[in-house]
Motif scaffolding. Sequence first.
Motif, PDB file in Angstrom:
ATOM      1  N   SER A  32       0.844  -1.198   0.000  1.00 28.29           N
ATOM      2  CA  SER A  32       0.000   0.000   0.000  1.00 28.29           C
ATOM      3  C   SER A  32       0.883   1.253   0.000  1.00 28.29           C
ATOM      4  O   SER A  32       2.102   1.166   0.112  1.00 28.29           O
ATOM      5  CB  SER A  32      -0.946  -0.031   1.220  1.00 28.29           C
ATOM      6  OG  SER A  32      -0.252  -0.395   2.397  1.00 28.29           O
ATOM      7  N   THR A  33       0.247   2.378  -0.119  1.00 29.69           N
ATOM      8  CA  THR A  33       0.986   3.655  -0.165  1.00 29.69           C
ATOM      9  C   THR A  33       0.344   4.641   0.794  1.00 29.69           C
ATOM     10  O   THR A  33      -0.880   4.840   0.741  1.00 29.69           O
ATOM     11  CB  THR A  33       0.935   4.246  -1.597  1.00 29.69           C
ATOM     12  OG1 THR A  33       1.452   3.286  -2.508  1.00 29.69           O
ATOM     13  CG2 THR A  33       1.744   5.520  -1.698  1.00 29.69           C
ATOM     14  N   GLY A  34       1.137   5.243   1.655  1.00 28.83           N
ATOM     15  CA  GLY A  34       0.605   6.241   2.590  1.00 28.83           C
ATOM     16  C   GLY A  34       0.234   7.514   1.848  1.00 28.83           C
ATOM     17  O   GLY A  34       0.983   7.976   0.983  1.00 28.83           O
ATOM     18  N   GLY A  35      -0.909   8.057   2.157  1.00 31.68           N
ATOM     19  CA  GLY A  35      -1.405   9.239   1.450  1.00 31.68           C
ATOM     20  C   GLY A  35      -0.630  10.496   1.757  1.00 31.68           C
ATOM     21  O   GLY A  35      -0.617  11.439   0.967  1.00 31.68           O
ATOM     22  N   PHE A  36       0.053  10.545   2.886  1.00 31.64           N
ATOM     23  CA  PHE A  36       0.775  11.753   3.278  1.00 31.64           C
ATOM     24  C   PHE A  36       2.185  11.757   2.717  1.00 31.64           C
ATOM     25  O   PHE A  36       2.563  12.671   1.982  1.00 31.64           O
ATOM     26  CB  PHE A  36       0.797  11.869   4.801  1.00 31.64           C
ATOM     27  CG  PHE A  36       1.497  13.090   5.302  1.00 31.64           C
ATOM     28  CD1 PHE A  36       0.967  14.346   5.067  1.00 31.64           C
ATOM     29  CD2 PHE A  36       2.684  12.991   6.013  1.00 31.64           C
ATOM     30  CE1 PHE A  36       1.621  15.488   5.523  1.00 31.64           C
ATOM     31  CE2 PHE A  36       3.333  14.117   6.473  1.00 31.64           C
ATOM     32  CZ  PHE A  36       2.802  15.371   6.226  1.00 31.64           C
ATOM     33  N   LEU A  37       2.953  10.725   3.002  1.00 36.64           N
ATOM     34  CA  LEU A  37       4.335  10.663   2.523  1.00 36.64           C
ATOM     35  C   LEU A  37       4.411  10.123   1.094  1.00 36.64           C
ATOM     36  O   LEU A  37       5.443  10.252   0.445  1.00 36.64           O
ATOM     37  CB  LEU A  37       5.184   9.780   3.452  1.00 36.64           C
ATOM     38  CG  LEU A  37       5.370  10.302   4.875  1.00 36.64           C
ATOM     39  CD1 LEU A  37       6.183   9.317   5.701  1.00 36.64           C
ATOM     40  CD2 LEU A  37       6.044  11.670   4.887  1.00 36.64           C
ATOM     41  N   MET A  38       3.326   9.491   0.627  1.00 40.01           N
ATOM     42  CA  MET A  38       3.293   8.863  -0.699  1.00 40.01           C
ATOM     43  C   MET A  38       4.419   7.843  -0.861  1.00 40.01           C
ATOM     44  O   MET A  38       4.993   7.698  -1.938  1.00 40.01           O
ATOM     45  CB  MET A  38       3.399   9.926  -1.812  1.00 40.01           C
ATOM     46  CG  MET A  38       2.252  10.927  -1.801  1.00 40.01           C
ATOM     47  SD  MET A  38       0.654  10.172  -2.080  1.00 40.01           S
ATOM     48  CE  MET A  38       0.711   9.888  -3.810  1.00 40.01           C
ATOM     49  N   SER A  39       4.755   7.178   0.248  1.00 41.62           N
ATOM     50  CA  SER A  39       5.773   6.133   0.143  1.00 41.62           C
ATOM     51  C   SER A  39       5.145   4.801   0.532  1.00 41.62           C
ATOM     52  O   SER A  39       4.093   4.754   1.190  1.00 41.62           O
ATOM     53  CB  SER A  39       6.994   6.465   1.012  1.00 41.62           C
ATOM     54  OG  SER A  39       6.619   6.485   2.348  1.00 41.62           O
ATOM     55  N   ILE A  75       5.627  19.189   1.656  1.00 41.87           N
ATOM     56  CA  ILE A  75       4.667  18.089   1.752  1.00 41.87           C
ATOM     57  C   ILE A  75       3.672  18.401   2.856  1.00 41.87           C
ATOM     58  O   ILE A  75       2.462  18.256   2.702  1.00 41.87           O
ATOM     59  CB  ILE A  75       5.370  16.746   2.053  1.00 41.87           C
ATOM     60  CG1 ILE A  75       6.207  16.305   0.869  1.00 41.87           C
ATOM     61  CG2 ILE A  75       4.340  15.668   2.398  1.00 41.87           C
ATOM     62  CD1 ILE A  75       6.877  14.954   1.061  1.00 41.87           C
TER      63      ILE A  75
END
Length: 108
Positions: A32-39, A75
Amino acid sequence: MKLLLAIVNNDDAHSVNTSLSREGFSVTKISSTGGFLMSGNSTFLIGVEDSDTERAKEIIAQNCKKREQVVPNSIVKGDPSALPRAMMKVTVGGATVFVLNVEEFSHL
Ligand code: 2BA
């Protein structure tokens, strides 16, 4: 029965996975991908009996370490074109766990 949705840092995903499996928990790991860090992070789906919920959470907590990551301030402010790109520290790691009631569970 409960369904645990556990979002963990990729650095901790392997040890969470192996520790849960070693204790007999059935686990599905989704990238999955975190919406804040996009990592990238990892989301685990874990179906457990009610009485095993706390033990599963304990194992997840034992294997997830909090750490600090330096990210561009833009960010945080939501403006990627913002200059100068000052850096700031964000706490990452640990685990974000949702516990959902399961209406039905079946292997068909
Ligand atoms: P990200 O969204 O990439 O967030 C990574 C970390 O960045 C967060 O760690 C938090 O420390 C920080 N952060 C997030 N949003 C922020 C903001 N608006 N301002 C400042 N700092 C912020 P965690 O809270 O431990 O979350 C780790 C990951 O768990 C998140 O990755 C996201 O993928 C997931 N997550 C956390 N809370 C969630 C929720 N309520 N619903 C769905 N997913 C969630």
